[in-house]
Design an enzyme around this catalytic site. Structure first.
Site, PDB file in Angstrom:
ATOM      1  N   ASP A  21      -5.436  16.227  -0.090  1.00  0.00           N
ATOM      2  CA  ASP A  21      -4.201  16.901  -0.539  1.00  0.00           C
ATOM      3  C   ASP A  21      -4.361  17.853  -1.722  1.00  0.00           C
ATOM      4  O   ASP A  21      -3.476  17.908  -2.591  1.00  0.00           O
ATOM      5  CB  ASP A  21      -3.130  15.855  -0.875  1.00  0.00           C
ATOM      6  CG  ASP A  21      -2.765  14.989   0.317  1.00  0.00           C
ATOM      7  OD1 ASP A  21      -3.325  15.200   1.405  1.00  0.00           O
ATOM      8  OD2 ASP A  21      -1.935  14.082   0.145  1.00  0.00           O
ATOM      9  N   GLU A  25      -0.672  16.669   2.912  1.00  0.00           N
ATOM     10  CA  GLU A  25       0.569  15.928   3.128  1.00  0.00           C
ATOM     11  C   GLU A  25       1.683  16.931   3.427  1.00  0.00           C
ATOM     12  O   GLU A  25       1.800  17.938   2.725  1.00  0.00           O
ATOM     13  CB  GLU A  25       0.935  15.103   1.889  1.00  0.00           C
ATOM     14  CG  GLU A  25       2.223  14.296   2.098  1.00  0.00           C
ATOM     15  CD  GLU A  25       2.611  13.446   0.886  1.00  0.00           C
ATOM     16  OE1 GLU A  25       1.801  13.303  -0.045  1.00  0.00           O
ATOM     17  OE2 GLU A  25       3.755  12.940   0.888  1.00  0.00           O
ATOM     18  N   LYS A  63      -0.984  15.187   7.531  1.00  0.00           N
ATOM     19  CA  LYS A  63      -0.502  13.804   7.548  1.00  0.00           C
ATOM     20  C   LYS A  63       0.931  13.745   7.020  1.00  0.00           C
ATOM     21  O   LYS A  63       1.253  14.398   6.029  1.00  0.00           O
ATOM     22  CB  LYS A  63      -1.431  12.911   6.713  1.00  0.00           C
ATOM     23  CG  LYS A  63      -1.571  13.305   5.246  1.00  0.00           C
ATOM     24  CD  LYS A  63      -2.653  12.483   4.574  1.00  0.00           C
ATOM     25  CE  LYS A  63      -2.767  12.752   3.086  1.00  0.00           C
ATOM     26  NZ  LYS A  63      -1.626  12.364   2.273  1.00  0.00           N
ATOM     27  N   LYS A 100       1.338   9.081   2.925  1.00  0.00           N
ATOM     28  CA  LYS A 100       0.404   9.106   1.799  1.00  0.00           C
ATOM     29  C   LYS A 100      -1.018   8.811   2.276  1.00  0.00           C
ATOM     30  O   LYS A 100      -1.975   9.385   1.781  1.00  0.00           O
ATOM     31  CB  LYS A 100       0.836   8.098   0.726  1.00  0.00           C
ATOM     32  CG  LYS A 100       2.282   8.271   0.234  1.00  0.00           C
ATOM     33  CD  LYS A 100       2.531   9.644  -0.338  1.00  0.00           C
ATOM     34  CE  LYS A 100       3.967   9.783  -0.840  1.00  0.00           C
ATOM     35  NZ  LYS A 100       4.325  11.207  -1.086  1.00  0.00           N
ATOM     36  N   CYS A 153      -2.050   9.168  -2.926  1.00  0.00           N
ATOM     37  CA  CYS A 153      -2.687   9.427  -1.621  1.00  0.00           C
ATOM     38  C   CYS A 153      -4.164   9.046  -1.595  1.00  0.00           C
ATOM     39  O   CYS A 153      -4.675   8.640  -0.547  1.00  0.00           O
ATOM     40  CB  CYS A 153      -2.469  10.878  -1.223  1.00  0.00           C
ATOM     41  SG  CYS A 153      -0.725  11.177  -0.805  1.00  0.00           S
TER      42      CYS A 153
HETATM   43  C1  C5J Z   1      -0.224  12.660  -3.017  1.00  0.00           C
HETATM   44  C2  C5J Z   1       2.048  12.337  -3.746  1.00  0.00           C
HETATM   45  N1  C5J Z   1      -0.965  13.509  -2.359  1.00  0.00           N
HETATM   46  N2  C5J Z   1       1.695  12.014  -4.973  1.00  0.00           N
HETATM   47  N3  C5J Z   1       1.124  12.722  -2.822  1.00  0.00           N
HETATM   48  O1  C5J Z   1      -0.720  11.884  -3.802  1.00  0.00           O
HETATM   49  O2  C5J Z   1       3.217  12.322  -3.414  1.00  0.00           O
END
Ligand code: C5J
Length: 232
Positions: free
Chosen positions: A25, A73, A130, A133, A163
């Site tokens: 991500d 994400e 995705k 998470k 994530c």
């Molecule tokens: C991830 C989030 N990628 N913190 N997403 O950690 O919402």
């Protein structure tokens, strides 16, 4: 051929031919102003420390022929894959799907959803979209890893406690050895970053190992000195 990587709670030996680098991500929505991370009230600059070490490991992994996988994400434009319980959080003007300076927040195809330039995938590197998470939830990641006989994952990305941790836990339950590169991960909360790493390596490495970019670059160097250098 196995190569040792200096790690905690103990060194780990990996066969790089059975190892993938997974970058979680590293999206504009998390790292740049105006995206999902900032709408949640976070200081996105706190994530930038991870970019340079991650870039160094990415370059080395490419050079050494490792499978490199990127994740993002995000959700479909009609939000049909976004649970209301997730969308409803936060003020309505700043929720998933709301318009922002980088397009609709956390929506696939929008500029904010894409990966930052510094770590942009090159042709041939799978990008896993995705909805959750964890990178295994509702994706074809596991099929992809099985198809390449991958047994070990080098894990980088953001955020450490969300994530990255979720993906590592999912991977650990599926039998993958996860080596998390601490300086290639970051959080909006430095204390969560630290504890996120501690949780992985505690209790003899209950979810995996924690290493760093320097240690992994050294391991690539040691492996390259061996007769067979390419892993893919
Ligand atoms: C991830 C989030 N990628 N913190 N997403 O950690 O919402």
């Amino acid at each position: 051929m196995k190569t040792p990587i200096v790690a905690e709670p103990q060194p780990i030996e990996v066969d790089f031919a059975r190892t993938a680098l997974i970058i979680i991500d590293m999206q504009r929505d998390f790292l740049e102003p105006g995206g999902f991370g900032e709408t949640l009230g976070n200081d996105v600059s706190l994530l930038h420390a991870a970019v340079a070490p991650c870039r160094a490991v990415l370059a080395a992994a490419r050079e050494h022929g490792l499978l490199v996988i990127h994740t993002r994400e995000g959700h479909r434009p009609d939000l049909s894959d976004a649970p209301p319980a997730k969308v409803e959080r936060g003020s309505p003007s700043m929720r998933i799907g709301a318009p922002g300076p980088m397009g609709r927040i956390l929506i696939r195809g929008e500029p904010g959803h894409d990966i930052i330039d510094a770590l942009y995938p090159i042709p041939g590197e799978p990008v896993i979209d995705k909805p959750g998470k964890g990178a295994f939830y509702q994706t074809d990641l596991e099929v992809m890893l099985q198809g390449r006989s991958i047994q070990n994952l080098l894990v980088c990305g953001v955020t450490t406690e969300v994530c990255v941790n979720t993906t590592v836990r999912e991977a650990n339950d599926r039998g993958y050895r996860c080596v998390v590169l601490g300086d290639c991960c970051a959080s909006y909360f430095p204390e969560f970053h630290e504890m996120g790493l501690k949780m992985i390596k505690a209790q003899g490495g209950i979810f995996g190992w924690v290493s760093g970019s320097r240690e992994v670059l050294d391991a690539f160097g040691a492996a390259a000195a061996q007769p067979s250098k390419k892993y893919a």
